[in-house]
Design an enzyme around this catalytic site. Structure first.
Site, PDB file in Angstrom:
ATOM      1  N   SER A   1     120.252 -17.988  29.411  1.00  0.00           N
ATOM      2  CA  SER A   1     120.563 -17.335  28.138  1.00  0.00           C
ATOM      3  C   SER A   1     119.749 -16.069  27.948  1.00  0.00           C
ATOM      4  CB  SER A   1     120.263 -18.317  26.996  1.00  0.00           C
ATOM      5  OG  SER A   1     120.211 -17.654  25.756  1.00  0.00           O
TER       6      SER A   1
ATOM      7  N   GLU B   1     125.107 -22.287  32.291  1.00  0.00           N
ATOM      8  CA  GLU B   1     123.929 -21.686  31.672  1.00  0.00           C
ATOM      9  C   GLU B   1     122.813 -22.722  31.563  1.00  0.00           C
ATOM     10  OE1 GLU B   1     122.714 -19.457  27.487  1.00  0.00           O
ATOM     11  OE2 GLU B   1     124.752 -20.141  27.845  1.00  0.00           O
TER      12      GLU B   1
END
Length: 232
Positions: free
Chosen positions: A144, A118
């Site tokens: 995210s 991420e």
């Protein structure tokens, strides 16, 4: 409400053994009138969803952009290329990113990461630098749900398998257009083919253990990054 409008599979089984329709049979299909949290079907917050699937020569199999709240849904800018999340973050913190840049963070896909890390640190740093509305970011990794700005992830094919994102060079012109659903590297087809011929795969970050095994088995993010390819 979703069931009534045909957006749920009512015959799908739930963990209780009941179908979705059976679970919802006593639930009203319109929200109460004395509240303003749940919108009615004909009064949505936005006329379309918050995610857009972009395609183009930079993402032949597709990429995902979050478009809710984005002030500028398109940008054509100068590519700034980074081979990892860490390299990108260091450049942002060193104030080497400028308005109009389109940041490329590659080799962070299912195979290259491995595991689609991420990109929370670079996207947060972009906001902290005051660049959220003036730069784009493209990655074969993921980002995210709290990310803001013109950020595109899940680019497929990924860099580790020779996707076009692996062929981008510093200074190239790149277009992100969420309205037209376009992700484009603005070079000639001849130049793109030449780069493809000359591309060489990188040495994997892991060659043994569970991460090495995963990297060898995992499919494209456009197929869900599954390791059981027989499913497809």
């Amino acid at each position: 409400m979703l069931l009534v409008h045909g957006l749920l599979h009512g015959d799908a089984l739930t963990i209780s053994g009941q179908t979705v329709a059976e679970v919802l049979k006593d639930v009203p299909d319109t929200p109460p009138a004395n509240q303003d949290v749940i919108r009615t079907w004909d009064h949505p917050v936005y006329p379309e969803g918050h995610l857009a699937i972009l395609k183009g020569n930079l993402a032949i199999e597709g990429a995902v952009a979050k478009i809710s709240g984005v002030k500028k849904p398109s940008i054509t800018g100068t590519a700034r290329v980074f081979e990892s999340e860490e390299e990108c973050l260091a450049a942002i913190l060193a104030k080497k990113i400028n308005p109009g840049d389109v940041i490329i963070v590659r080799y962070e896909g299912p195979r290259g990461g491995p595991g689609m890390r991420e990109m929370l640190a670079p996207t947060s740093a972009i906001i902290g630098a005051g660049l959220g509305d003036s730069v784009g970011l493209i990655t074969d990794g993921r980002f995210s749900g709290g990310t803001y700005g013109l950020v595109v992830g899940h680019v497929a094919p990924e860099a580790a398998v020779g996707g076009t994102i692996a062929l981008v060079e510093e200074g190239d012109s790149i277009t992100i257009d969420a309205t037209q659903r376009l992700l484009q590297l603005n070079i000639s087809e001849e130049e793109l083919n030449l780069r493809r011929v000359n591309w060489q795969p990188r040495t994997p970050r892991y060659t043994k253990g569970i991460l090495g095994k995963y990297a060898k088995l995992v499919s494209s993010s456009s197929l869900g990054a599954v390791t059981d390819r027989d499913l497809f």
